[in-house]
Motif scaffolding. Structure first.
Motif, PDB file in Angstrom:
ATOM      1  N   ILE A 260      11.248   6.574  -0.022  1.00 22.47           N
ATOM      2  CA  ILE A 260      10.748   7.052   1.391  1.00 22.47           C
ATOM      3  C   ILE A 260      12.097   6.816   2.209  1.00 22.47           C
ATOM      4  O   ILE A 260      12.529   5.482   2.528  1.00 22.47           O
ATOM      5  CB  ILE A 260       9.646   6.485   1.898  1.00 22.47           C
ATOM      6  N   LYS A 261      12.678   7.744   2.947  1.00 18.03           N
ATOM      7  CA  LYS A 261      13.736   7.592   3.887  1.00 18.03           C
ATOM      8  C   LYS A 261      13.252   6.669   5.014  1.00 18.03           C
ATOM      9  O   LYS A 261      12.206   7.011   5.551  1.00 18.03           O
ATOM     10  CB  LYS A 261      14.105   8.919   4.316  1.00 18.03           C
TER      11      LYS A 261
ATOM     12  N   ALA B 181       4.602   8.223   6.254  1.00 19.94           N
ATOM     13  CA  ALA B 181       5.850   8.717   6.293  1.00 19.94           C
ATOM     14  C   ALA B 181       5.665  10.454   6.745  1.00 19.94           C
ATOM     15  O   ALA B 181       6.796  10.997   7.311  1.00 19.94           O
ATOM     16  CB  ALA B 181       6.574   8.897   5.071  1.00 19.94           C
ATOM     17  N   LYS B 182       4.826  11.008   6.382  1.00 26.10           N
ATOM     18  CA  LYS B 182       4.558  12.353   6.668  1.00 26.10           C
ATOM     19  C   LYS B 182       4.040  12.475   8.406  1.00 26.10           C
ATOM     20  O   LYS B 182       4.201  13.615   8.932  1.00 26.10           O
ATOM     21  CB  LYS B 182       3.396  12.910   5.931  1.00 26.10           C
ATOM     22  N   GLN B 183       3.559  11.516   8.608  1.00 24.43           N
ATOM     23  CA  GLN B 183       3.105  11.519  10.291  1.00 24.43           C
ATOM     24  C   GLN B 183       4.334  11.622  11.429  1.00 24.43           C
ATOM     25  O   GLN B 183       4.233  12.062  12.376  1.00 24.43           O
ATOM     26  CB  GLN B 183       2.209  10.592  10.616  1.00 24.43           C
ATOM     27  N   VAL B 184       5.518  10.752  10.681  1.00 28.72           N
ATOM     28  CA  VAL B 184       6.735  10.577  11.764  1.00 28.72           C
ATOM     29  C   VAL B 184       7.804  11.138  11.262  1.00 28.72           C
ATOM     30  O   VAL B 184       8.119  11.506   9.885  1.00 28.72           O
ATOM     31  CB  VAL B 184       6.691   9.053  12.191  1.00 28.72           C
ATOM     32  N   LYS B 185       8.938  11.495  12.097  1.00 28.81           N
ATOM     33  CA  LYS B 185      10.048  11.892  11.545  1.00 28.81           C
ATOM     34  C   LYS B 185      11.069  10.673  10.876  1.00 28.81           C
ATOM     35  O   LYS B 185      11.544  10.859  10.028  1.00 28.81           O
ATOM     36  CB  LYS B 185      10.560  12.589  12.610  1.00 28.81           C
TER      37      LYS B 185
ATOM     38  N   PRO C  42       0.728  -1.269  -0.034  1.00 25.36           N
ATOM     39  CA  PRO C  42       0.108  -0.127   0.034  1.00 25.36           C
ATOM     40  C   PRO C  42       1.009   1.388  -0.140  1.00 25.36           C
ATOM     41  O   PRO C  42       1.225   1.681   1.004  1.00 25.36           O
ATOM     42  CB  PRO C  42      -0.789  -0.234   1.256  1.00 25.36           C
ATOM     43  N   GLU C  43       1.318   1.674  -1.118  1.00 27.12           N
ATOM     44  CA  GLU C  43       2.312   2.708  -1.340  1.00 27.12           C
ATOM     45  C   GLU C  43       1.614   4.152  -0.592  1.00 27.12           C
ATOM     46  O   GLU C  43       2.355   4.893  -0.142  1.00 27.12           O
ATOM     47  CB  GLU C  43       2.417   3.001  -2.760  1.00 27.12           C
ATOM     48  N   LYS C  44       0.413   4.194  -0.892  1.00 27.44           N
ATOM     49  CA  LYS C  44      -0.104   5.764  -0.273  1.00 27.44           C
ATOM     50  C   LYS C  44      -0.162   5.685   0.934  1.00 27.44           C
ATOM     51  O   LYS C  44       0.185   6.889   1.780  1.00 27.44           O
ATOM     52  CB  LYS C  44      -1.511   5.948  -0.883  1.00 27.44           C
ATOM     53  N   LEU C  45      -0.680   4.543   1.637  1.00 33.91           N
ATOM     54  CA  LEU C  45      -0.693   4.583   3.154  1.00 33.91           C
ATOM     55  C   LEU C  45       0.752   4.534   3.558  1.00 33.91           C
ATOM     56  O   LEU C  45       1.009   5.300   4.530  1.00 33.91           O
ATOM     57  CB  LEU C  45      -1.151   3.234   3.660  1.00 33.91           C
ATOM     58  N   ALA C  46       1.595   4.122   3.082  1.00 36.08           N
ATOM     59  CA  ALA C  46       3.042   4.144   3.502  1.00 36.08           C
ATOM     60  C   ALA C  46       3.672   5.525   3.414  1.00 36.08           C
ATOM     61  O   ALA C  46       4.092   6.236   4.124  1.00 36.08           O
ATOM     62  CB  ALA C  46       4.190   3.310   2.897  1.00 36.08           C
TER      63      ALA C  46
END
Ligand SMILES: Cc1ncc(C[n+]2csc(CCOP(=O)(O)OP(=O)(O)O)c2C)c(N)n1
Lengths: 161, 575
Positions: B300-301, B275-279, B267-271
């Motif tokens: 995604i880092k 990624a936006k929610q955490v550092k 699930p790319e979009k979910l990932a």
């Protein structure tokens, strides 16, 4: 960080000794008392007379099915030659019930009762109720052997006091 | 998540819970072949009259039976261990093209940590290779719930679904709540040939369809509740699947987590949202970098485990070390190695083979234990069936080497018969030993065609090993009791020197099948010369004392008498 309300017990010994049976009884007894329970065991290759281990963990919420390093509350060793395998798994405040193995071996008439004797010992330490232990023994052991097993369970309980 | 004080019902293992879940999902047909850690699934499902369940001859056959049942309109289940999937790979790959009718779930039980297997392959890769959805439960509780979802997804998208368990989930128990079975209406019987006949003219369009279908399933993967974010506290979040999820919870119960119950299609979009929610993101998964590679493709880092952790099982206590980027410190396996049981009928065979100093092309079964010292008399073990075909190959590669091929009854039926036909057809000679202990012992004593009993415990047609060996092309078939070691030795020696293709069937039941003891062994310490030959047979009932004498454990001794046979000083006698 760590959950503290979980009790973790590691049963270990050699395949064929009833290590898994002992763990099963403990897991069932904890369940009868309303705890969330996890038990993990080994099957297959390991059961051919090799080392076996089974972890039982119970409490309000249990996550890992195996006891993390240095988090066991009790260690139950069922075979002298295996002693020491889980040393690092015991909590600082945990109890190693090893001394009762040799005490038990002196009095059980057959080695197959050592597991139930040690369960008797353990029962004094945990908060699981006596009636749940008995119910779990009746559930797990073949009916013709239940009476003997309950007898050696109580011998184990007596061994403590 | 399993919660407190709610259940006083029942505790089930992951395998039992999965079986129960499949039953509740209305499964009608289940087929598989035994293999640790998967065997208890079918052993549990057999109790339900509503389920037509079988041990098949091997995994390929099981797969085709279950697949066919789905086309026939029955919800069906295939079950095997991870390497069993290799055997079923041919139909598996193509079944993704054809699709299915009623729900069809393929259960693979992987064995991270190689507790009881020949390798530790990560079968999540099979899902992306075959382009079928992958479901990964984290616990027995989830196994029961997610298997139901797997059937629904299979039907919704007309695809086989891969359901991946691991040893830790298969063989751990927890509280389970039972529900009622829901009977499924069979779909109308319809076999569009363009869909089910995989000849080139049809396969090409089906491949186009497959690519489109997996994109549709990807959209589903983005929104299904099988994949979810646990918001948690802190700036570091984890992406995980399977049992690793529990190890994270054990260490960081309040951390943000993206938990993947359906990890393929990813699930790319979910990932990206996570990624936006955490550092910081840390990927925690057992074995292969399956999720990690998806994260790399999405750029995604993230951090992931050091490659050294790709080998072996994860443990709760590894998680902080993985986060710190440490390398795994390999620890020696401790503890006592497994060995043949007291009275095991395999022991005399390997004792004799050792005496004869032959090389043994072996196979997988309890008898692989013969590779361990002091018996040390099995020299290869690759995969099921190789006890005959690799034997043939070694003979071709090195004609002069005294060589014997060895495999068990269940393994012979699984994939040894084809090898025997091949050897006969290609004019190979030599000695093949079938260890017939009347069961599939290694995996917990399941019946097989040569035992004449089915999974459900019913009597059935019994396959005659001697007849099938004969019609396959063996020049000579000899049946012998392995405890008559002089006779056994004579047969092997003679067969090694003639120019025939000989099959020797050593027939004596496994100690788990026939528990009767054959008397007891007496030890006369005065006659003992401390030669220790009896210790060379590696019997668990015989141990060495501090003074160099021996001790016989009468509770363990089955009275098989092998030690009596090998003692030249009559210190051991049978009563
Ligand atoms: C492809 C594959 N399927 C299943 C297994 C699991 N497995 C290991 S040994 C074995 C069969 C053992 O039976 P048998 O050959 O009769 O020997 P025994 O253990 O009874 O001595 C099985 C099913 C496996 N290793 N590989």
């Amino acid at each position: 960080m760590m959950k503290n309300n979980v009790t973790s017990i590691i049963f270990y010994g050699i395949g064929g000794q009833g290590v898994l049976t002992a763990a099963e009884i403990c897991a069932l007894a904890a369940m009868y008392d309303g705890f969330a329970v996890k038990k993990s065991e080994v099957h297959g290759m390991a059961q051919r007379g090799g080392s076996v281990e089974s972890h039982v963990r119970f409490g309000d919420i249990v996550y890992s099915p195996i006891t993390p390093y240095a988090q066991a509350d009790y260690l139950i060793c069922c075979h002298n030659a295996e002693y020491g395998r889980f040393k690092g798994y015991l909590k600082k405040t945990g109890t190693d019930l090893f001394e009762f193995l040799n005490k038990g071996l002196l009095i059980v008439p057959k080695k197959i009762f050592i597991n139930i004797y040690l369960i008797g010992v353990l029962s004094v330490y945990t908060e699981i109720s006596e009636q749940s232990w008995i119910r779990a023994i009746k559930q797990t052991i073949k009916s013709q052997f239940v009476e003997d097993n309950i007898k050696w369970f109580y011998e184990g309980r007596k061994g403590i006091v | 998540m399993q919660n407190k004080k709610k259940f006083k019902d029942i505790i089930l293992s992951g395998n039992e819970a999965l079986a129960r879940g499949a039953y509740e999902a209305g499964v009608n047909v289940a087929a598989g072949y035994p293999g640790t850690p998967s065997s208890e699934i079918l052993e549990y499902i057999k109790r339900f009259d509503e389920v037509d369940a079988q041990w098949s001859v091997n995994e390929k056959v099981a797969f085709e039976v279950a697949y066919g049942a789905s086309i026939g309109g029955a919800r069906s289940l295939y079950v095997s261990k991870h390497v069993g999937i290799n055997v079923a790979m041919d139909p598996l790959m193509v079944s993704a093209y054809t699709g299915i009718s009623a729900g069809f779930v393929i259960v693979t039980c992987d064995d991270p940590g190689v507790h009881s297997s020949q390798n530790e392959q990560d079968n999540r890769r099979i899902a992306s290779f075959a382009k079928m959805p992958l479901i990964e439960p984290s616990s027995p509780f989830e196994a029961k719930e997610l298997i139901k979802k797997a059937f629904d997804i299979s039907e919704k998208y007309q695809t086989p679904v891969l359901f991946r368990m691991t040893t830790r989930i298969c063989h751990s128990k927890e509280n389970i709540i039972l529900s009622k079975r829901i009977e499924k209406q069979k779909p109308p019987f319809d076999i569009p040939m363009k869909q089910y006949v995989m000849v080139p003219a049809n396969s090409y369009p089906r491949h186009l369809y497959l690519e489109k279908r997996i994109l549709r399933i990807k959209t589903f993967s983005e929104k299904t509740k099988l994949n979810f974010i646990e918001n948690g506290k802190g700036i570091t979040g984890f992406i995980t699947s399977g049992v690793s999820y529990l190890y994270i919870k054990e260490n960081y119960p309040d951390a943000p987590i993206l938990k993947l119950g359906m990890s393929y299609p990813f699930p790319e979009k979910l990932a990206l949202k996570f990624a936006k929610q955490v550092k910081n993101i840390i990927v925690v998964e057992e074995l292969e970098p399956f999720i990690e590679e998806q994260m790399k493709m999405l750029a995604i880092k993230h951090k992931a485990k050091d490659p050294s952790y790709r080998v072996g099982e994860l443990k709760s206590e590894f998680i902080p070390k993985i986060i710190q980027g440490q390398k795994k410190k390999e620890k020696k396996r401790t503890g006592k190695k497994p060995l043949f049981c007291a009275g095991c009928p395999h022991r005399p065979v390997f004792y004799v083979l050792k005496q004869l100093k032959v090389t043994v092309a072996g196979d997988i079964g309890c008898y692989a234990l013969a590779a361990m010292p002091p018996l040390s008399s099995l020299h290869t073990c690759l995969c099921m069936g190789a006890g005959i075909s690799a034997f043939e190959g070694i003979r071709r590669g090195r004609k002069e080497q005294p060589l014997v091929g060895v495999l068990g009854d269940s393994t012979f039926v699984h994939s040894g018969i084809t090898g025997l036909i091949n050897a006969a057809y290609n004019k190979q000679t030599g000695v093949i030993i079938i260890l017939d202990n009347s069961t599939t012992a290694m995996t917990g004593c399941q019946p097989n065609p040569s035992t004449g009993i089915t999974l459900k415990g019913e009597k059935t047609k019994k396959l005659s090993l001697e007849k099938i060996a004969e019609v396959s092309g063996a020049d000579e078939v000899i049946v012998v009791d392995p405890f008559k070691i002089k006779e056994l030795k004579k047969h092997i020696t003679e067969s090694l020197s003639n120019k025939k293709l000989t099959v020797i069937i050593t027939r004596s039941p496994c100690k788990f099948i026939d528990k009767t003891t054959k008397g007891h062994v007496d030890y006369n310490i005065d006659k003992c010369k401390k030669c220790q030959v009896c210790l060379q047979i590696d019997c668990p009932a015989i141990s060495k004392t501090a003074e160099g004498f021996i001790d016989i454990d009468s509770e363990l001794c089955s009275g098989c008498g092998l030690c009596v046979e090998v003692c030249s000083f009559k210190a051991l006698t049978k009563k």
